[in-house]
Design a protein around this motif. Sequence first.
Motif, mmCIF file in Angstrom:
data_model
loop_
_atom_site.group_PDB
_atom_site.id
_atom_site.type_symbol
_atom_site.label_atom_id
_atom_site.label_comp_id
_atom_site.label_asym_id
_atom_site.label_seq_id
_atom_site.Cartn_x
_atom_site.Cartn_y
_atom_site.Cartn_z
ATOM 1 N N SER A 185 0.826 -1.201 0.000
ATOM 2 C CA SER A 185 0.000 0.000 0.000
ATOM 3 C C SER A 185 0.863 1.254 0.000
ATOM 4 C CB SER A 185 -0.912 0.013 1.231
ATOM 5 O OG SER A 185 -0.143 0.220 2.408
ATOM 6 N N ARG A 186 0.220 2.365 -0.306
ATOM 7 C CA ARG A 186 0.917 3.656 -0.268
ATOM 8 C C ARG A 186 1.426 3.945 1.140
ATOM 9 N NH1 ARG A 186 -2.584 6.516 -2.939
ATOM 10 N NH2 ARG A 186 -1.424 6.454 -4.898
ATOM 11 N N ASN A 187 0.634 3.622 2.147
ATOM 12 C CA ASN A 187 1.051 3.860 3.534
ATOM 13 C C ASN A 187 2.293 3.054 3.881
ATOM 14 O OD1 ASN A 187 -0.913 5.736 4.183
ATOM 15 N ND2 ASN A 187 -2.343 4.210 4.995
ATOM 16 N N GLN A 188 2.341 1.796 3.477
ATOM 17 C CA GLN A 188 3.524 0.964 3.738
ATOM 18 C C GLN A 188 4.765 1.573 3.096
ATOM 19 O OE1 GLN A 188 1.497 -2.787 2.308
ATOM 20 N NE2 GLN A 188 2.824 -3.697 3.873
ATOM 21 N N ILE A 189 4.602 2.068 1.893
ATOM 22 C CA ILE A 189 5.744 2.624 1.156
ATOM 23 C C ILE A 189 6.242 3.904 1.810
ATOM 24 C CG2 ILE A 189 6.386 3.694 -1.042
ATOM 25 C CD1 ILE A 189 4.502 1.581 -2.369
ATOM 26 N N VAL A 190 5.320 4.767 2.201
ATOM 27 C CA VAL A 190 5.720 6.019 2.856
ATOM 28 C C VAL A 190 6.369 5.732 4.201
ATOM 29 C CG1 VAL A 190 4.850 8.164 3.884
ATOM 30 C CG2 VAL A 190 4.002 7.416 1.641
ATOM 31 N N GLN A 191 5.817 4.777 4.952
ATOM 32 C CA GLN A 191 6.404 4.427 6.246
ATOM 33 C C GLN A 191 7.825 3.906 6.068
ATOM 34 O OE1 GLN A 191 3.749 1.673 8.195
ATOM 35 N NE2 GLN A 191 2.090 3.185 8.363
ATOM 36 N N TYR A 192 8.039 3.084 5.048
ATOM 37 C CA TYR A 192 9.392 2.574 4.790
ATOM 38 C C TYR A 192 10.339 3.721 4.439
ATOM 39 C CZ TYR A 192 13.288 0.164 2.541
ATOM 40 O OH TYR A 192 14.552 -0.261 2.198
ATOM 41 N N ALA A 193 9.871 4.637 3.587
ATOM 42 C CA ALA A 193 10.718 5.768 3.183
ATOM 43 C C ALA A 193 11.095 6.627 4.391
ATOM 44 C CB ALA A 193 9.984 6.612 2.140
#
Length: 435
Positions: free
Chosen positions: A163-171
């Motif tokens: 998800s977009r949230n997972q990607i932003v959290q990783y970044a």
Amino acid sequence: MLKDFENHIKNTFPFLQEEAFLLACSGGVDSVVLAHLCSRLNLDFSIAHCNFKLRGAASDADGQFVEELSKVLGKKFHTTTFDTNSYVDLNKVSVQMAARELRYQWFSELMQKYKYSRVLTAHQADDDLETFLINLSRGTGIDGLSGIPALTDSVARPLLPFSRNQIVQYANKEGLAWQEDSSNTDTKYLRNKIRHEIVPKLKELHPTFLDNFLNTKEFLQQTSEIAGNDIAKLKAKIFKENKGVIKIAIDSVLTLKPLKGYIYALFKDYGFTEWEDVQGLLKATSGKEVRSKTHRLLKDRRHLLLQKLMPLDDSEFKIEEHLDKLNWPLKLTIKPVLNITNTSQKILYVDKETLKYPLTVRKWRKGDYFYPFGMQGRKKVSKFFKDQKMDTIAKEEQWFLCSGGQIVWIIGRRSDRRYSITEKTKSILKFTLEE
């Protein structure tokens, strides 16, 4: 997320561990994270960035950012710029469609030149949901509701399960920087309106909405694959191809139930969208046709004829007196002979002295007529076609050998008696149609 991504690559895209590929990077968070994840796994890739010149200095800044990212990751960097607005005006497409066509054409050129196996894009689960809703709003079959494909012949999308949230959290956890595209917040675009106004409401109604969508998408894809296998078997049975034309018996289509669903499944891959018109061909008069951007579907008596659209050919190909062969648009050999020997529809003998050079080879024109060998009087070519029971496509593909604007030979079918051999003939020319 890194571990999940690594397992996803091993299970779904194992070839990426062995092949050099291209990674499309806009500078946004999704593609930046994809580049970092691939780098962490020591995969062999180069980075490609497109500047569409749509946001002035901001577009240039994105390009500089991605170039610097490539240096940090130690990856080869490819970049190009497009005059997107001019492409829009010339091709009458939307800005989004123009950008898509331009970038994928460029990716294809890079893959061919540098032998990259495929291109990776950073589409993720929220993009997939938005595409589903866009297709749903426009009206679509099961393929449109199956979301973005994870893998095609030239494109891989390994972030689709995330998800977009997972990607932003990783970044954020990794301290990554990325560029924000201001146009992504402009709700005049349908995708952005769905992203910012509709999807949040759906997630608010059901917290697991995105996960539920991904599960549903998997079932739809499997159902689509099952249906696709059955349609492939049906096509093998009722689609009869000969020289680029597919012939389909109308009776075999009319027995299918539900008819409308089968028509969609049989012809959707050829670009058709006007399904009522396609179905109407089944009971239309001969000669009626429906066209997509790439194909035509023609009613001919008891059959439908399906053919890829080709440019109209009104060219004339000259045969000068000294030539002994024509190689294009068909193969004709020409040689003087002493007498008539073997005969067939593919061979023409003419009295050379009746010809006016240069000879020409061309297609049928309205009003054409000739004097058929073995008959009295003249005959319109259109009437000859009708008597021969030639379908529309066969008529369009028929070539004529002409002299001084007059038909000498309907090539491979019938000659004109005005050019035939007589007792007064001194020089005989033999024309042979080669396969």
